[in-house]
Design a protein around this motif. Structure first.
Motif, PDB file in Angstrom:
ATOM      1  N   ASP A  26       1.149  -1.113   0.419  1.00 49.95           N
ATOM      2  CA  ASP A  26       0.402   0.035   0.124  1.00 49.95           C
ATOM      3  C   ASP A  26       0.599   0.910   0.340  1.00 49.95           C
ATOM      4  O   ASP A  26       1.896   1.751   0.530  1.00 49.95           O
ATOM      5  CB  ASP A  26      -1.238   0.090   1.024  1.00 49.95           C
ATOM      6  CG  ASP A  26      -2.458   1.588   1.554  1.00 49.95           C
ATOM      7  OD1 ASP A  26      -1.590   2.263   0.253  1.00 49.95           O
ATOM      8  OD2 ASP A  26      -2.260   1.456   2.456  1.00 49.95           O
ATOM      9  N   ASP A  28       0.051   4.203   0.709  1.00 48.42           N
ATOM     10  CA  ASP A  28      -0.329   4.742   1.777  1.00 48.42           C
ATOM     11  C   ASP A  28      -0.062   4.642   2.989  1.00 48.42           C
ATOM     12  O   ASP A  28      -0.705   4.806   4.168  1.00 48.42           O
ATOM     13  CB  ASP A  28      -2.047   5.248   1.654  1.00 48.42           C
ATOM     14  CG  ASP A  28      -1.951   6.508   0.602  1.00 48.42           C
ATOM     15  OD1 ASP A  28      -1.385   7.117   0.493  1.00 48.42           O
ATOM     16  OD2 ASP A  28      -2.859   5.714  -0.420  1.00 48.42           O
ATOM     17  N   THR A  37       2.659   8.761   6.736  1.00 45.51           N
ATOM     18  CA  THR A  37       2.705   7.814   5.800  1.00 45.51           C
ATOM     19  C   THR A  37       4.554   7.353   5.127  1.00 45.51           C
ATOM     20  O   THR A  37       4.984   8.370   5.428  1.00 45.51           O
ATOM     21  CB  THR A  37       1.883   8.196   4.701  1.00 45.51           C
ATOM     22  OG1 THR A  37       2.735   9.491   4.147  1.00 45.51           O
ATOM     23  CG2 THR A  37       0.594   8.742   5.109  1.00 45.51           C
ATOM     24  N   GLY A  58       0.672   5.598  -6.712  1.00 46.17           N
ATOM     25  CA  GLY A  58      -0.328   6.448  -6.169  1.00 46.17           C
ATOM     26  C   GLY A  58      -0.638   7.328  -5.140  1.00 46.17           C
ATOM     27  O   GLY A  58      -1.639   6.804  -4.303  1.00 46.17           O
ATOM     28  N   ALA A  59       0.429   7.719  -4.158  1.00 50.25           N
ATOM     29  CA  ALA A  59       0.778   7.663  -2.729  1.00 50.25           C
ATOM     30  C   ALA A  59      -0.476   9.030  -2.982  1.00 50.25           C
ATOM     31  O   ALA A  59      -0.406   9.977  -3.480  1.00 50.25           O
ATOM     32  CB  ALA A  59       1.839   7.718  -2.567  1.00 50.25           C
ATOM     33  N   ASP A  60      -1.269   9.451  -1.146  1.00 55.79           N
ATOM     34  CA  ASP A  60      -2.136  10.443  -1.461  1.00 55.79           C
ATOM     35  C   ASP A  60      -1.108  11.937  -0.726  1.00 55.79           C
ATOM     36  O   ASP A  60      -0.645  11.760  -0.365  1.00 55.79           O
ATOM     37  CB  ASP A  60      -2.890  10.404  -0.413  1.00 55.79           C
ATOM     38  CG  ASP A  60      -3.600  11.147  -0.030  1.00 55.79           C
ATOM     39  OD1 ASP A  60      -3.771  12.315  -0.860  1.00 55.79           O
ATOM     40  OD2 ASP A  60      -4.856  11.391   0.391  1.00 55.79           O
ATOM     41  N   VAL A  61      -0.793  12.403  -2.192  1.00 57.14           N
ATOM     42  CA  VAL A  61      -0.359  13.950  -1.673  1.00 57.14           C
ATOM     43  C   VAL A  61      -0.348  14.837  -0.519  1.00 57.14           C
ATOM     44  O   VAL A  61      -0.169  15.899   0.118  1.00 57.14           O
ATOM     45  CB  VAL A  61       0.385  13.968  -2.591  1.00 57.14           C
ATOM     46  CG1 VAL A  61       1.508  13.585  -3.579  1.00 57.14           C
ATOM     47  CG2 VAL A  61      -0.727  15.715  -3.599  1.00 57.14           C
ATOM     48  N   LEU A  62      -2.171  14.795  -0.607  1.00 57.34           N
ATOM     49  CA  LEU A  62      -2.950  15.494   0.390  1.00 57.34           C
ATOM     50  C   LEU A  62      -3.248  14.931   1.764  1.00 57.34           C
ATOM     51  O   LEU A  62      -3.241  16.129   2.672  1.00 57.34           O
ATOM     52  CB  LEU A  62      -4.699  15.821   0.292  1.00 57.34           C
ATOM     53  CG  LEU A  62      -4.343  15.685  -1.442  1.00 57.34           C
ATOM     54  CD1 LEU A  62      -6.084  15.807  -2.254  1.00 57.34           C
ATOM     55  CD2 LEU A  62      -3.329  17.077  -1.721  1.00 57.34           C
ATOM     56  N   THR A  63      -3.138  13.783   2.222  1.00 52.91           N
ATOM     57  CA  THR A  63      -3.447  13.326   4.045  1.00 52.91           C
ATOM     58  C   THR A  63      -2.752  14.068   4.285  1.00 52.91           C
ATOM     59  O   THR A  63      -1.428  14.513   4.531  1.00 52.91           O
ATOM     60  CB  THR A  63      -3.877  11.632   3.428  1.00 52.91           C
ATOM     61  OG1 THR A  63      -3.431  11.485   5.347  1.00 52.91           O
ATOM     62  CG2 THR A  63      -2.028  11.477   3.873  1.00 52.91           C
ATOM     63  N   THR A  71       0.870  17.930   6.161  1.00 55.13           N
ATOM     64  CA  THR A  71       0.735  16.990   4.823  1.00 55.13           C
ATOM     65  C   THR A  71       2.740  16.798   4.118  1.00 55.13           C
ATOM     66  O   THR A  71       3.739  17.181   5.094  1.00 55.13           O
ATOM     67  CB  THR A  71       0.206  17.459   3.436  1.00 55.13           C
ATOM     68  OG1 THR A  71       1.564  19.195   3.199  1.00 55.13           O
ATOM     69  CG2 THR A  71      -1.128  18.575   3.999  1.00 55.13           C
TER      70      THR A  71
END
Length: 342
Positions: A26, A28, A37, A58-63, A71
């Protein structure tokens, strides 16, 4: 596999992280102890190759992280890699994301950690200057405090100060050049006409200066402020009827109906290619949602007659029918019409 990915990232092993991600790890994944993360860890370590591998996976750049809510972009501004900062912003990171514990933006952290090159990049990307920490400092006050308490690396802070001053000067010049927007904001129809006839850029965006018109086009402002004749002039000049402003994620139709401007609503829905059903980023409301929410029956009827979707769902789970019943009543003629059409 999650533990292995964190270990690879901590070890700056981009190739190893890539293999694990390819095998299904994953992107994330969070480190249990820190709440960070994998992307935040790589960003804080200024590890550009690993950051890029995670972003590509596809790592979430916003979390945000679990302790401070910051962030990956905040972590990158602590780590000091301009390459990492650029990769995150290009991947969609919010330049002005605020850490909920401190109120810091990425720019504040870049200044605090004395990375003038990163500060300059963020300033060039429109980072906000009229922002405040959650402990009461404006960005300017925060920077002055840093200047007073630092002895080591002060020359880097002074370099950053030059970039800040250049940005402020550039903003002032940009505002002064925006004659069309000034005329629109003042409701000066004749001046708008003359400027458009003279070739003024009809969709020019207002600079981000911490004001109500930031990143708006003239049509967004005219639609919001109820300048009907100016709206018509702008549309005739080819203004983008679907222009989106980034603060609320609204289009001119949202602006018009939110403020009950029925004539402007009617003009906009007749435009070729108009998106009647654009959902705002803040609450997922379409223009019809907004018209009903604020009780503007004329605007709502115009949208219904133009073919607006009646089954769109806002972030609160409400459809136009739900709002119509809530605002106008279950037996109101408009509510009945929406119910029958559905």
């Amino acid at each position: 596999m999650s533990a292995e990915l964190i270990s690879a990232v901590r070890g700056r092993d981009a190739a190893g992280a890539g293999r694990l991600l390819g095998a299904g790890a994953d992107p994330d994944t969070r480190e249990e102890a820190s709440g960070l993360t994998a992307l935040m860890i790589a960003a804080g370590q200024a590890d550009a190759p690993t950051v890029r591998v995670l972003i590509e996976a596809g790592a979430d750049v916003l979390t945000g992280d679990r302790r401070a809510g910051a962030t990956a972009l905040h972590k990158a501004c602590q780590g000091g890699s301009l390459e990492v900062v650029r990769a995150l912003v290009e991947a969609g990171a919010f330049v002005d994301a605020v850490a909920p514990t401190t109120g810091h933006t990425a720019l504040m952290d870049a200044l605090w950690y004395k990375y003038p090159d990163i500060a300059r990049y963020l300033l060039d990307r429109g980072a906000g200057l009229k922002v405040y920490t959650h402990y009461g400092f404006s960005l300017e006050q925060h920077f002055e405090y840093e200047l007073n308490v630092n002895t080591f690396g002060k020359e880097k802070l002074l370099e950053a100060e030059r970039y800040l001053n250049a940005r402020r000067g550039g903003d002032e010049e940009a505002v002064a050049r925006q004659e069309l927007m000034a005329a629109v904001a003042e409701g000066d129809t004749e001046r708008v006409r003359k400027l458009l006839d003279g070739g003024a850029e009809v969709d020019e965006r207002y600079p981000n200066v911490g004001g109500f018109n930031d990143s708006h086009t003239p049509l967004l402002v005219a639609s919001r402020d109820g300048h009907t004749e100016i709206v018509r002039l702008l549309l005739a000049a080819g203004a983008d009827a679907n222009a989106v402003e980034p603060t609320f994620g609204a289009v001119p139709l949202h602006k018009a109906v939110y403020n009950g401007h029925a004539d402007i609503t009617a003009d906009l829905v007749r435009q070729d290619g108009i998106d009647l059903d654009f959902q705002g980023a803040t609450n997922g409301y379409t223009p019809l949602h907004d018209a009903l929410w604020h009780g503007y029956e004329d605007c709502a009827r115009t949208l219904v007659e133009a073919g607006a979707r009646l089954d769109a769902v806002g972030h609160d789970g409400k459809t136009p029918l739900d709002l119509a019943a809530e605002v106008f009543g279950a037996d109101h003629a408009l509510t009945a019409r929406i119910r029958a059409a559905r």
